[in-house]
Design an enzyme around this catalytic site. Structure first.
Site, PDB file in Angstrom:
ATOM      1  N   CYS A 351       0.810  -1.221   0.000  1.00  0.00           N
ATOM      2  CA  CYS A 351       0.000   0.000   0.000  1.00  0.00           C
ATOM      3  C   CYS A 351       0.840   1.267   0.000  1.00  0.00           C
ATOM      4  CB  CYS A 351      -0.958   0.001   1.187  1.00  0.00           C
ATOM      5  SG  CYS A 351      -0.255  -0.615   2.720  1.00  0.00           S
ATOM      6  N   HIS A 491      -3.212   7.452   6.440  1.00  0.00           N
ATOM      7  CA  HIS A 491      -3.310   6.111   5.847  1.00  0.00           C
ATOM      8  C   HIS A 491      -4.602   5.456   6.327  1.00  0.00           C
ATOM      9  CE1 HIS A 491      -2.042   2.488   3.937  1.00  0.00           C
ATOM     10  NE2 HIS A 491      -1.817   1.824   5.060  1.00  0.00           N
ATOM     11  N   HIS A 527      -9.743   0.469   0.860  1.00  0.00           N
ATOM     12  CA  HIS A 527      -8.287   0.406   0.734  1.00  0.00           C
ATOM     13  C   HIS A 527      -7.942  -0.093  -0.667  1.00  0.00           C
ATOM     14  CE1 HIS A 527      -4.175   0.064   1.426  1.00  0.00           C
ATOM     15  NE2 HIS A 527      -4.137  -0.617   2.552  1.00  0.00           N
TER      16      HIS A 527
END
Length: 575
Positions: A351, A491, A527
């Protein structure tokens, strides 16, 4: 007698030598402490010691033991107050006018507001689109570098040798203090943005729906997920590549590649570099590169190839199995389509992929290896093997009864992240190159950093050390003091350990976070793995250019309310 005298002299010389070595080590460590006072973090005693400090330490070592004793005695009678870190900010963000706010907004649309600042981007002057304004735009972008205020050492009566060490330490601190780049060839600006998202393929529409607090999460209908414990995701529906990919290739390509190509071409259009345009024909394509990464690669092509091998044998594997499965093919296909011959590869760091790509692309420009880079991330992993793999890791939320509220960063009842997909791409180029071609400059990339917490494959360090050190390095590379940051796009994946660790890391760096706004884009789009940094970078740039920060939805019972900064829930915030 002469022999005894020479022996005594040798012993005294050896004693002085040992004392000199011990004192030199002590002074080197002292230099690191002085650097901390100057605003530079020193995790280890020797980490930030400069050649000046070593030279100063050697100078002090030359003083006699009698002088040192006198020095210590004088110190006891002097003022022993310790110095404090002080900063003078010589630069402040410019003021910009927002576009008309969305219908649910309250403030006046023509209100002038200070731009929100992340640690790595800054707003340019609001009007630099015409050639007549080029000089004014250049002047507005050449902002003075931030500098630390003088560091005042304790008021002590010192001998000349000792004074030289303090000055050397301060000189070393000044040399390592954050400073902003001023060379137009090395300054990196953002001139275009393109995306593919669960909210569509247009940047403005994407951000409008984020501002409205909509959720793009829903049941998975791409495959039969009825037997999966997680049956929802931020799945893209109705995607069309018409006008960007020809029909034959569109049928062959993995979605990961399709998202990359479409978002890349849209970013070029945003940068006034549409295919076939005069501006596109004028640029030096040998100095234009593509760096779009992905965490999973062409997972659909890979999964189909393995299934064909098992069920039908190797003869039924498509010849595109390897090319379309490897992670660098998105960058390669986009470059072949538009003719960019500069640096071309991909980065795959889960990520963090998109941010690694931005960092590497900017460094290519700073080093003079490219004038322009297309950079970002792409991902398309919402298929059985992708969802199943994350279920096996026990990473996904299982809130199947209410998918739209499943992604809930910082909420007490968070139970895992929600998968998303898409692509987010920026056009990055040197300020000099952008000004020469009269590009629509949107924002400026100030700097970044990369590191590793060396802890665990998936779990973060509870103290957030890896994250906090990376933030500090990024601020130093950017020439930005922590006090200048007033907006953070977190995040914030909605995992139990990750959210808390990130907050701990932010608190370590920003000692007074009361003026910082923080939000979580993943609360609405899920996500998106390797593409998450790209999509969130676009949201950050839109916050800077519009003056509006989108909300974090699904905040019901915050476990972090006593230690977290203000998290805006259902209302918009004007920065």
């Amino acid at each position: 007698m002469g022999c005894c005298q020479s022996r005594l002299e040798r012993q005294e010389a050896m004693s002085r030598c040992k004392a000199r070595r011990r004192y030199t080590k002590k002074l080197v460590a002292t230099g690191a402490v002085l650097l901390q006072f100057a605003g530079v973090e020193a995790d280890h005693p020797h980490q930030h010691v400069s050649a000046h400090e070593e030279q100063g330490a050697q100078t002090v070592a030359e003083t006699s033991s009698r002088q040192r004793r006198k020095k210590r005695m004088s110190n006891h009678s002097g003022d022993n107050r310790s110095s404090e870190a002080k900063h003078t900010v010589l630069w402040a963000p410019s003021r910009i006018h927002t576009r008309p706010p969305p219908p649910c907004s309250q403030p006046s649309p023509d209100q002038s507001v200070p731009s929100p600042f992340a640690s790595f981007v800054s707003p340019p002057s609001p009007s630099i689109s015409s050639s007549s304004a080029a000089a004014a735009a250049m002047q507005s972008l050449l902002l003075p570098a931030a500098a630390a205020a003088p560091v005042f050492a304790p008021r002590r009566r010192t001998l000349p040798g000792r004074v030289s060490v303090v000055r050397a330490s301060l000189a070393g601190a000044a040399a390592t203090a954050p400073r902003r780049e001023t060379d137009p060839k090395k300054r990196v600006v953002i001139t275009g943005m393109g995306l593919v998202s669960v909210f569509g393929n247009e940047v403005d529409a994407y951000y409008d729906r984020l501002l409205a607090g909509e959720s793009g999460v829903g049941p998975i209908d791409r495959f039969d997920a009825s037997n999966f414990p997680t049956r929802f995701a931020g799945q893209i529906r109705g995607f069309s590549s018409e006008g960007y990919i020809d029909g034959k290739n569109d049928r062959r390509l993995d979605d990961c590649l399709r998202y990359c190509i479409v978002s890349g071409k849209k970013a070029l259009e945003s940068a006034d570099l549409a295919r076939g345009s005069k501006s596109m024909d004028k640029i030096d394509k040998t100095r234009a590169g593509v760096l779009v990464g992905t965490g999973m690669g062409g997972l659909t092509v890979f999964s189909d190839g393995v299934q064909n091998l098992i069920e039908k044998g190797y003869r039924k594997i498509t010849p595109f199995f390897i090319p379309y499965a490897i992670t660098n093919m998105g960058s390669a296909l986009l470059a072949m389509d538009i003719g960019f011959m500069g640096p071309n590869y991909s980065i795959s760091t889960a990520c963090a992929t998109s941010n690694y790509c931005f960092y590497a692309a900017a460094n290519h420009i700073r080093r003079g290896e490219a004038d322009m880079m297309i950079a970002g991330g792409t991902e398309a992993a919402i298929i059985p093997i992708g969802v199943g793999g994350f279920i096996a890791c026990r990473a996904l939320s299982q809130r199947n009864d209410d998918p739209k509220t499943a992604s809930r960063p910082w909420d007490q009842a968070r139970d895992g992240f929600v998968m998303g997909e898409g692509a987010g791409v920026l056009v990055m180029e040197s300020l000099e190159h952008a000004m020469k071609r009269d590009a629509p400059i949107i924002a400026e990339y100030l700097g970044g950093a990369v590191n590793c917490d060396a802890y665990h494959m998936t779990d973060p360090r509870s103290d957030g050390l890896g994250v906090s050190s990376c933030i500090r390095q990024s601020l130093e590379d950017s020439g930005v003091a922590p006090e200048e940051v007033n907006y953070i796009n977190a995040h914030a994946t909605s995992t139990l350990a990750g959210d808390l660790a990130e907050v701990n890391a932010i608190k370590q760096v920003f000692k007074d976070p009361s003026g910082i706004k923080i939000n979580a884009t993943k609360s609405m789009i899920g996500h998106c793995l390797g593409a998450s940094g790209g999509l969130e970078a676009i949201a950050t740039v839109k916050a800077i250019t519009s003056g509006w920060v989108h909300p974090s939805i699904n905040q019901f019972v915050r476990t972090l309310h006593n230690i977290m900064y203000p998290i805006w829930l259902a209302q918009l915030v004007k920065t």
